[in-house]
Design an enzyme around this catalytic site. Structure first.
Site, PDB file in Angstrom:
ATOM      1  N   TRP A   1     -11.686  24.555  26.682  1.00 18.55           N
ATOM      2  CA  TRP A   1     -12.453  25.807  26.701  1.00 18.55           C
ATOM      3  C   TRP A   1     -13.834  25.585  27.303  1.00 18.55           C
ATOM      4  CZ3 TRP A   1      -9.684  29.746  27.090  1.00 18.55           C
ATOM      5  CH2 TRP A   1      -8.487  29.877  26.383  1.00 18.55           C
ATOM      6  N   ASP A  45     -19.641  29.246  21.877  1.00 15.23           N
ATOM      7  CA  ASP A  45     -18.334  29.919  21.860  1.00 15.23           C
ATOM      8  C   ASP A  45     -17.655  29.626  20.515  1.00 15.23           C
ATOM      9  OD1 ASP A  45     -15.739  30.756  22.123  1.00 15.23           O
ATOM     10  OD2 ASP A  45     -15.308  29.647  23.970  1.00 15.23           O
ATOM     11  N   LYS A  48      -8.590  35.026  16.746  1.00 11.76           N
ATOM     12  CA  LYS A  48      -8.389  33.860  15.875  1.00 11.76           C
ATOM     13  C   LYS A  48      -8.811  34.173  14.442  1.00 11.76           C
ATOM     14  CE  LYS A  48      -7.951  31.757  20.000  1.00 11.76           C
ATOM     15  NZ  LYS A  48      -8.713  31.557  21.220  1.00 11.76           N
TER      16      LYS A  48
END
Ligand SMILES: *Cc1c(COP(=O)(O)O)cnc(C)c1O
Length: 360
Positions: A102, A172, A196
């Site tokens: 990511w 993030d 999530k």
């Protein structure tokens, strides 16, 4: 109706009480005779839903008043572009810490807008740890420092918040927001895709310090300008109304569980059990440095990868779903977000024990 134990990395499990409430309100919200999905986002009813969701999130994370909470669209991935567009503010360079896939995606996107200085990277050891503060090569002229507190794929979690002086810190938090308490004041901007730990995919929460708003890169789409979003209560255009409502139900549920401090204790216990079992099993293994093991995403391998397929098939038959590791790394991964109960983790460990004893 039986609900399975869902260990999916995302879109992930949602709390059953939340889905039951949404279901009971599907056709008729609060006696109004219509679904939340059918409401005008400008109506008093919807504005009350939206405001309550924001306030509950503010309460849960104790967000200071000088931060805006934005309900954006395009997932966390759209933020990989919106962050440089909004936060470069005349500067030409930004610092990024690279701890996995990511981070790499965020870096790749940022390079379209500025020079990226990779302040530290754990690529040298297959992204199995988080670089320490002492090893960060920060540039004092950077517009901001970006990092990924929890790498969802590698299962690597920072055990500290980077100290960046006057340079705003951007994080993030897609896969770990609301899993434990957080000192929001240490950040310039926090973002998290919803699927999530918050709600349905597509929605992305942005928590941003007010003084960083208002100076976008030329050509930035209006709908991607944080200041425009903030000035319009995240309703410059039609927001993702149903996702926002569902996120609100999750925030409400989390408050009923006693808030972030309480869920953090459960999360800690869930993760500890699973790692302790893996470490002691002699059959399963996790490659991540102990202080950086994620409490949300637990990757593990079997002693012999040729057993992976039968492990997954037998797990499926027992109602333990989505344990396959990310396609790029293989092996297994159990995502144990807030909505994954301790019972689910116990059932997983019991199955892992059984499988190991039959195949060890
Ligand atoms: C899932 C995830 C993303 C991507 O989210 P999208 O909603 O698919 O854009 C980004 N960062 C992290 C850390 C993630 O876990």
């Amino acid at each position: 109706m039986a609900r399975v134990y869902n260990f999916c990395a995302g879109p992930a499990a949602l709390p059953s009480p939340v889905l039951e409430k949404a279901s009971s309100e599907m056709l008729d919200w609060n006696g109004k005779g219509l679904s939340v999905m059918e409401m005008s986002h400008r109506s008093d009813e919807y504005v009350s839903i939206a405001n309550k969701a924001e306030q509950d999130l503010r309460d849960l994370l104790v967000i200071p008043d000088n931060y805006k909470v934005l309900f954006m669209q395009g997932g966390a991935t759209a933020q990989f572009a919106m962050i440089p567009m909004n936060l470069l503010r005349g500067k030409a360079t930004a610092d990024y810490i690279n701890t996995g896939q990511w981070s790499e995606k965020a870096i790749k996107e940022a390079k379209r807008y500025c020079d990226v200085n990779v302040a530290a990277s754990s690529a040298d050891d297959n992204f199995s740890y988080a670089p320490s503060q002492e090893t960060l090569k920060l540039n004092p002229d950077a517009a901001y420092v970006h990092y990924t507190p929890n790498e969802t794929i590698g299962g690597v979690m920072f055990d500290y918040i980077p100290e960046t002086g006057d340079v705003p810190l951007v994080a993030d938090f897609s896969s770990s927001i609301l899993s434990e308490s957080l000192d929001v004041s240490k950040f310039g901007l926090i973002y998290a895709g919803a699927q999530k730990n918050i709600g349905p995919a597509g929605l992305c929460i942005v928590i941003v310090r007010e003084d960083l708003l208002g100076e976008v890169v030329s050509g930035t789409p209006t709908a991607m300008d944080y200041k425009v979003a903030a000035d319009n209560g995240s309703m410059y255009n039609t927001p993702a109304t149903y996702s926002w409502y569902l996120a609100g139900l999750v925030f409400d549920w989390l408050k009923q569980q006693g808030g972030v401090e309480k869920i953090a204790v459960i999360n800690e216990r869930k993760a500890k059990k699973l790692y302790d079992y893996i470490d002691g099993s002699g059959f399963y293994a996790n490659p991540v440095a102990k202080p950086n093991r994620s409490k949300m995403n637990v990757p593990f391998t079997l002693k012999d990868a040729s057993m992976d397929a039968s492990f997954l098939q037998q797990a499926d038959e027992k109602g333990l779903l989505n344990l396959k590791g990310h396609r790029s790394v293989g092996g297994m991964r159990a995502s144990i977000y807030n909505a994954v109960t301790e019972d689910a983790v116990d059932a997983l460990i019991a199955f892992m024990q059984e499988f190991a004893s039959q195949n060890g």
